[in-house]
Motif scaffolding. Structure first.
Motif, PDB file in Angstrom:
ATOM      1  N   LYS A  62       0.851  -1.183   0.000  1.00 15.98           N
ATOM      2  CA  LYS A  62       0.000   0.000   0.000  1.00 15.98           C
ATOM      3  C   LYS A  62       0.890   1.237   0.000  1.00 15.98           C
ATOM      4  CE  LYS A  62      -4.014  -1.941   2.235  1.00 15.98           C
ATOM      5  NZ  LYS A  62      -4.981  -1.800   3.297  1.00 15.98           N
ATOM      6  N   PRO A  63       0.457   2.313  -0.645  1.00 14.69           N
ATOM      7  CA  PRO A  63       1.262   3.541  -0.644  1.00 14.69           C
ATOM      8  C   PRO A  63       1.528   4.025   0.782  1.00 14.69           C
ATOM      9  CG  PRO A  63      -0.494   3.703  -2.260  1.00 14.69           C
ATOM     10  CD  PRO A  63      -0.743   2.447  -1.472  1.00 14.69           C
ATOM     11  N   GLY A  64       2.763   4.401   1.032  1.00 15.63           N
ATOM     12  CA  GLY A  64       3.162   4.903   2.337  1.00 15.63           C
ATOM     13  C   GLY A  64       3.535   3.823   3.343  1.00 15.63           C
ATOM     14  N   ALA A  65       3.295   2.561   3.042  1.00 16.73           N
ATOM     15  CA  ALA A  65       3.584   1.479   3.980  1.00 16.73           C
ATOM     16  C   ALA A  65       5.059   1.103   3.929  1.00 16.73           C
ATOM     17  CB  ALA A  65       2.731   0.259   3.650  1.00 16.73           C
ATOM     18  N   VAL A  66       5.576   0.609   5.040  1.00 13.37           N
ATOM     19  CA  VAL A  66       6.967   0.160   5.088  1.00 13.37           C
ATOM     20  C   VAL A  66       7.069  -1.365   5.026  1.00 13.37           C
ATOM     21  CG1 VAL A  66       7.828   2.199   6.298  1.00 13.37           C
ATOM     22  CG2 VAL A  66       7.029   0.222   7.611  1.00 13.37           C
ATOM     23  N   LEU A  67       5.937  -2.051   4.951  1.00  8.12           N
ATOM     24  CA  LEU A  67       5.918  -3.507   4.783  1.00  8.12           C
ATOM     25  C   LEU A  67       5.230  -3.840   3.469  1.00  8.12           C
ATOM     26  CD1 LEU A  67       4.908  -4.895   8.290  1.00  8.12           C
ATOM     27  CD2 LEU A  67       7.146  -4.954   7.220  1.00  8.12           C
ATOM     28  N   GLU A  68       5.717  -4.893   2.809  1.00  7.33           N
ATOM     29  CA  GLU A  68       5.071  -5.391   1.611  1.00  7.33           C
ATOM     30  C   GLU A  68       5.082  -6.907   1.644  1.00  7.33           C
ATOM     31  OE1 GLU A  68       7.238  -3.780  -1.714  1.00  7.33           O
ATOM     32  OE2 GLU A  68       8.650  -5.433  -1.739  1.00  7.33           O
ATOM     33  N   VAL A  69       4.220  -7.504   0.851  1.00 11.83           N
ATOM     34  CA  VAL A  69       4.164  -8.945   0.699  1.00 11.83           C
ATOM     35  C   VAL A  69       4.596  -9.238  -0.729  1.00 11.83           C
ATOM     36  CG1 VAL A  69       2.671 -10.967   0.686  1.00 11.83           C
ATOM     37  CG2 VAL A  69       2.312  -9.171   2.364  1.00 11.83           C
ATOM     38  N   PRO A  91      12.224   0.213   4.149  1.00  9.93           N
ATOM     39  CA  PRO A  91      12.399   1.276   5.139  1.00  9.93           C
ATOM     40  C   PRO A  91      12.203   2.694   4.608  1.00  9.93           C
ATOM     41  CG  PRO A  91      14.506   0.289   4.588  1.00  9.93           C
ATOM     42  CD  PRO A  91      13.459  -0.515   3.902  1.00  9.93           C
ATOM     43  N   LEU A  92      12.435   2.936   3.329  1.00  7.39           N
ATOM     44  CA  LEU A  92      12.324   4.295   2.803  1.00  7.39           C
ATOM     45  C   LEU A  92      10.928   4.629   2.292  1.00  7.39           C
ATOM     46  CD1 LEU A  92      15.726   4.618   0.911  1.00  7.39           C
ATOM     47  CD2 LEU A  92      15.177   5.234   3.266  1.00  7.39           C
ATOM     48  N   GLY A  93      10.031   3.661   2.254  1.00  4.09           N
ATOM     49  CA  GLY A  93       8.664   3.930   1.815  1.00  4.09           C
ATOM     50  C   GLY A  93       8.581   4.278   0.342  1.00  4.09           C
ATOM     51  N   ASP A  94       7.784   5.303   0.029  1.00  2.54           N
ATOM     52  CA  ASP A  94       7.532   5.710  -1.357  1.00  2.54           C
ATOM     53  C   ASP A  94       8.613   6.653  -1.868  1.00  2.54           C
ATOM     54  OD1 ASP A  94       5.180   4.259  -1.403  1.00  2.54           O
ATOM     55  OD2 ASP A  94       4.000   5.924  -0.635  1.00  2.54           O
ATOM     56  N   THR A  95       9.736   6.109  -2.263  1.00  2.25           N
ATOM     57  CA  THR A  95      10.815   6.911  -2.836  1.00  2.25           C
ATOM     58  C   THR A  95      11.161   6.349  -4.206  1.00  2.25           C
ATOM     59  OG1 THR A  95      12.496   5.538  -1.779  1.00  2.25           O
ATOM     60  CG2 THR A  95      11.789   7.501  -0.576  1.00  2.25           C
ATOM     61  N   ARG A  96      11.931   7.079  -4.953  1.00  3.91           N
ATOM     62  CA  ARG A  96      12.322   6.626  -6.297  1.00  3.91           C
ATOM     63  C   ARG A  96      13.197   5.366  -6.220  1.00  3.91           C
ATOM     64  NH1 ARG A  96      16.366   7.893 -10.290  1.00  3.91           N
ATOM     65  NH2 ARG A  96      15.445   7.533 -12.327  1.00  3.91           N
ATOM     66  N   VAL A  97      14.060   5.300  -5.229  1.00  3.79           N
ATOM     67  CA  VAL A  97      14.913   4.134  -4.989  1.00  3.79           C
ATOM     68  C   VAL A  97      14.418   3.470  -3.706  1.00  3.79           C
ATOM     69  CG1 VAL A  97      17.261   3.354  -4.531  1.00  3.79           C
ATOM     70  CG2 VAL A  97      16.871   5.254  -6.107  1.00  3.79           C
ATOM     71  N   ARG A  98      13.966   2.212  -3.811  1.00  5.24           N
ATOM     72  CA  ARG A  98      13.362   1.512  -2.682  1.00  5.24           C
ATOM     73  C   ARG A  98      14.112   0.223  -2.352  1.00  5.24           C
ATOM     74  NH1 ARG A  98       9.183   2.120  -5.875  1.00  5.24           N
ATOM     75  NH2 ARG A  98       8.951  -0.108  -6.131  1.00  5.24           N
ATOM     76  N   PRO A  99      15.025   0.245  -1.405  1.00  5.15           N
ATOM     77  CA  PRO A  99      15.669  -1.002  -0.957  1.00  5.15           C
ATOM     78  C   PRO A  99      14.702  -1.782  -0.057  1.00  5.15           C
ATOM     79  CG  PRO A  99      16.535   0.864   0.263  1.00  5.15           C
ATOM     80  CD  PRO A  99      15.591   1.424  -0.755  1.00  5.15           C
ATOM     81  N   PHE A 100      14.904  -3.098   0.007  1.00  2.00           N
ATOM     82  CA  PHE A 100      14.062  -3.917   0.870  1.00  2.00           C
ATOM     83  C   PHE A 100      14.857  -5.102   1.395  1.00  2.00           C
ATOM     84  CE2 PHE A 100      13.478  -5.843  -3.294  1.00  2.00           C
ATOM     85  CZ  PHE A 100      13.563  -7.203  -3.021  1.00  2.00           C
ATOM     86  N   LEU A 101      14.383  -5.642   2.526  1.00  2.00           N
ATOM     87  CA  LEU A 101      14.879  -6.883   3.129  1.00  2.00           C
ATOM     88  C   LEU A 101      13.668  -7.731   3.460  1.00  2.00           C
ATOM     89  CD1 LEU A 101      17.555  -5.506   5.614  1.00  2.00           C
ATOM     90  CD2 LEU A 101      17.972  -6.762   3.510  1.00  2.00           C
ATOM     91  N   GLY A 102      13.777  -9.050   3.242  1.00  2.00           N
ATOM     92  CA  GLY A 102      12.619  -9.892   3.498  1.00  2.00           C
ATOM     93  C   GLY A 102      12.971 -11.291   3.941  1.00  2.00           C
ATOM     94  N   VAL A 103      11.930 -11.997   4.388  1.00  2.00           N
ATOM     95  CA  VAL A 103      12.044 -13.383   4.827  1.00  2.00           C
ATOM     96  C   VAL A 103      10.774 -14.117   4.386  1.00  2.00           C
ATOM     97  CG1 VAL A 103      11.095 -12.932   7.136  1.00  2.00           C
ATOM     98  CG2 VAL A 103      12.581 -14.886   6.778  1.00  2.00           C
ATOM     99  N   GLY A 104      10.933 -15.393   3.999  1.00  2.00           N
ATOM    100  CA  GLY A 104       9.774 -16.161   3.554  1.00  2.00           C
ATOM    101  C   GLY A 104      10.054 -17.646   3.555  1.00  2.00           C
TER     102      GLY A 104
END
Length: 181
Positions: A62-69, A91-104
């Motif tokens: 969702k826009p503005g969220a710091v978590l995604e699936v 962690p940076l939310g809605d920015t042009r460059v969006r890094p992420f870390l995840g587990v699954g």
């Protein structure tokens, strides 16, 4: 008088909300990653298996969220692996460059089995369960397109039980082009 003021307030709110409703939310991202490489270690043959892979990924946020699936499906000549769902922190939310870390949780299906495996354990090598740690970055290229780079570490059981002491690891990297839907 009160009814007319209430009607005018509702009409004003409807006019203000109309542009926001007319603009579609682009929460789902689909990535096609034709450039992928992997290293599988700990299989029955002992030597690491190296190869090229292609993948398809997805993420919902969702826009503005710091978590995604998110999740992905990748296949090569030797194996197919899928992570149907992972939870990622952006962690940076809605920015042009969006890094992420995840587990699954991940599944691995080898396409070829070594000949040395006993017939009674052959069925246990069909589907292997494990977990995934992933990290990556998405770079917005325009309104609907983005470039995606992702690295994954997956650890699978080498036997039927997901808690087996015999483990194998899969390290992979992917580069792809994505589109917001």
């Amino acid at each position: 008088m009160f009814r007319s003021a209430l009607s005018l307030a509702c009409a004003g709110l409807a006019l203000l909300a109309t542009p926001a409703l007319a603009e579609p939310a682009r929460n789902l991202g689909i990535t096609v990653a034709p450039l992928g490489a992997y290293v599988l270690q700990g299989d029955a043959e002992g030597a690491p298996t190296v190869g090229y892979s292609a993948g398809l990924g997805w993420a919902y946020r969702k826009p503005g969220a710091v978590l995604e699936v998110g999740g992905h499906l990748a296949s090569s000549r030797h194996l197919t692996e899928v992570t149907p769902m992972s939870v990622r922190v952006v962690p940076l939310g809605d920015t042009r460059v969006r890094p992420f870390l995840g587990v699954g949780a991940s599944l691995l299906v080898p396409h070829s089995r070594p000949q040395s495996v006993a017939p009674d354990t052959l069925g246990s090598r069909v589907l292997q369960l494990g977990f995934e740690l992933c990290g990556g970055v998405g770079v917005e290229l325009g309104e609907n397109l983005f470039l995606s780079a992702e690295a994954r570490y997956q650890n699978f059981s080498a036997r039927g039980s997901p808690f087996s002491g015999e483990r194998q690891s899969l390290r992979s990297t992917f580069l792809g082009l994505g589109m917001h839907l």
